[in-house]
Design a protein around this motif. Sequence first.
Motif, mmCIF file in Angstrom:
data_model
loop_
_atom_site.group_PDB
_atom_site.id
_atom_site.type_symbol
_atom_site.label_atom_id
_atom_site.label_comp_id
_atom_site.label_asym_id
_atom_site.label_seq_id
_atom_site.Cartn_x
_atom_site.Cartn_y
_atom_site.Cartn_z
ATOM 1 N N ALA A 1 0.840 -1.199 0.000
ATOM 2 C CA ALA A 1 0.000 0.000 0.000
ATOM 3 C C ALA A 1 0.872 1.246 0.000
ATOM 4 C CB ALA A 1 -0.920 -0.001 1.213
ATOM 5 N N ARG A 2 0.476 2.178 -0.776
ATOM 6 C CA ARG A 2 1.113 3.480 -0.836
ATOM 7 C C ARG A 2 0.008 4.523 -0.739
ATOM 8 N NH1 ARG A 2 4.759 1.098 0.608
ATOM 9 N NH2 ARG A 2 6.682 0.630 -0.430
ATOM 10 N N PRO A 3 0.324 5.747 -0.426
ATOM 11 C CA PRO A 3 -0.730 6.768 -0.338
ATOM 12 C C PRO A 3 -1.554 6.821 -1.626
ATOM 13 C CG PRO A 3 1.323 7.624 0.529
ATOM 14 C CD PRO A 3 1.643 6.292 -0.101
ATOM 15 N N GLY A 4 -2.832 6.620 -1.488
ATOM 16 C CA GLY A 4 -3.733 6.705 -2.627
ATOM 17 C C GLY A 4 -3.901 5.458 -3.464
ATOM 18 N N ARG A 5 -3.142 4.403 -3.197
ATOM 19 C CA ARG A 5 -3.226 3.203 -4.034
ATOM 20 C C ARG A 5 -2.704 1.991 -3.277
ATOM 21 N NH1 ARG A 5 -1.816 1.466 -9.714
ATOM 22 N NH2 ARG A 5 -3.006 -0.454 -9.730
ATOM 23 N N GLY B 1 8.408 3.478 -8.174
ATOM 24 C CA GLY B 1 9.358 3.921 -7.161
ATOM 25 C C GLY B 1 9.574 2.977 -5.995
ATOM 26 N N LEU B 2 8.992 1.793 -6.036
ATOM 27 C CA LEU B 2 9.121 0.857 -4.905
ATOM 28 C C LEU B 2 10.521 0.257 -4.834
ATOM 29 C CD1 LEU B 2 7.776 -0.755 -2.563
ATOM 30 C CD2 LEU B 2 7.359 -2.544 -4.246
ATOM 31 N N VAL B 3 11.086 0.325 -3.645
ATOM 32 C CA VAL B 3 12.325 -0.377 -3.332
ATOM 33 C C VAL B 3 12.007 -1.235 -2.114
ATOM 34 C CG1 VAL B 3 14.730 -0.169 -2.625
ATOM 35 C CG2 VAL B 3 13.757 1.500 -4.215
ATOM 36 N N VAL B 4 12.005 -2.544 -2.283
ATOM 37 C CA VAL B 4 11.671 -3.442 -1.189
ATOM 38 C C VAL B 4 12.856 -3.535 -0.248
ATOM 39 C CG1 VAL B 4 10.990 -5.785 -0.567
ATOM 40 C CG2 VAL B 4 10.089 -4.747 -2.649
ATOM 41 N N GLN B 5 12.618 -3.211 1.027
ATOM 42 C CA GLN B 5 13.659 -3.289 2.039
ATOM 43 C C GLN B 5 13.394 -4.502 2.921
ATOM 44 O OE1 GLN B 5 13.753 0.446 4.123
ATOM 45 N NE2 GLN B 5 14.125 1.609 2.269
ATOM 46 N N GLU B 6 14.454 -5.244 3.226
ATOM 47 C CA GLU B 6 14.309 -6.473 4.012
ATOM 48 C C GLU B 6 13.701 -6.237 5.393
ATOM 49 O OE1 GLU B 6 17.755 -8.939 4.240
ATOM 50 O OE2 GLU B 6 18.002 -8.986 2.067
ATOM 51 N N ASP B 7 13.917 -5.062 5.967
ATOM 52 C CA ASP B 7 13.384 -4.795 7.303
ATOM 53 C C ASP B 7 11.963 -4.228 7.250
ATOM 54 O OD1 ASP B 7 14.234 -2.395 6.228
ATOM 55 O OD2 ASP B 7 14.970 -1.601 8.122
ATOM 56 N N CYS B 8 11.361 -4.209 6.073
ATOM 57 C CA CYS B 8 9.995 -3.697 5.905
ATOM 58 C C CYS B 8 9.076 -4.771 5.328
ATOM 59 C CB CYS B 8 10.004 -2.462 5.012
ATOM 60 S SG CYS B 8 10.818 -1.046 5.755
ATOM 61 N N LEU C 1 5.905 -3.273 3.615
ATOM 62 C CA LEU C 1 5.581 -2.103 4.427
ATOM 63 C C LEU C 1 6.406 -0.896 4.018
ATOM 64 C CD1 LEU C 1 5.679 -4.026 7.810
ATOM 65 C CD2 LEU C 1 3.672 -3.580 6.390
ATOM 66 N N ARG C 2 5.899 0.274 4.340
ATOM 67 C CA ARG C 2 6.666 1.498 4.119
ATOM 68 C C ARG C 2 7.627 1.673 5.290
ATOM 69 N NH1 ARG C 2 1.581 5.248 2.932
ATOM 70 N NH2 ARG C 2 1.014 4.179 4.815
#
Length: 94
Positions: free
Chosen positions: A13-17, A46-53, A76-77
């Motif tokens: 989830a991101r703001p608005g979508r 623009g998504l960059v998946v971070q292991e701690d998220c 997660l963000r």
Amino acid sequence: MAGAPLRIEVVCARPGRAWRLTLALPAGATVADALAAADLPTKVPGLVVQEDCLAIHGRTAAPGDALRDGDRVEVLRPLLVDPMQARRRRARDA
């Protein structure tokens, strides 16, 4: 039944979508496998998946964590502000 495919949902989830993908993965699949199959960076601008998220049903997860049938992998963000610092700031300003 051993070896049965897993039904996994990957959400972001991101703001608005929001994005929700349902996948069928082989038994023994991991969070990393689900993320690779979902290929979110090509779908979410623009998504960059971070292991701690990462989470499974709201609980912190690591890329190597095994999945079970029906699991929901959540991307997660990152936190913008440490929650403890935010509470202290609100208490100070009140």
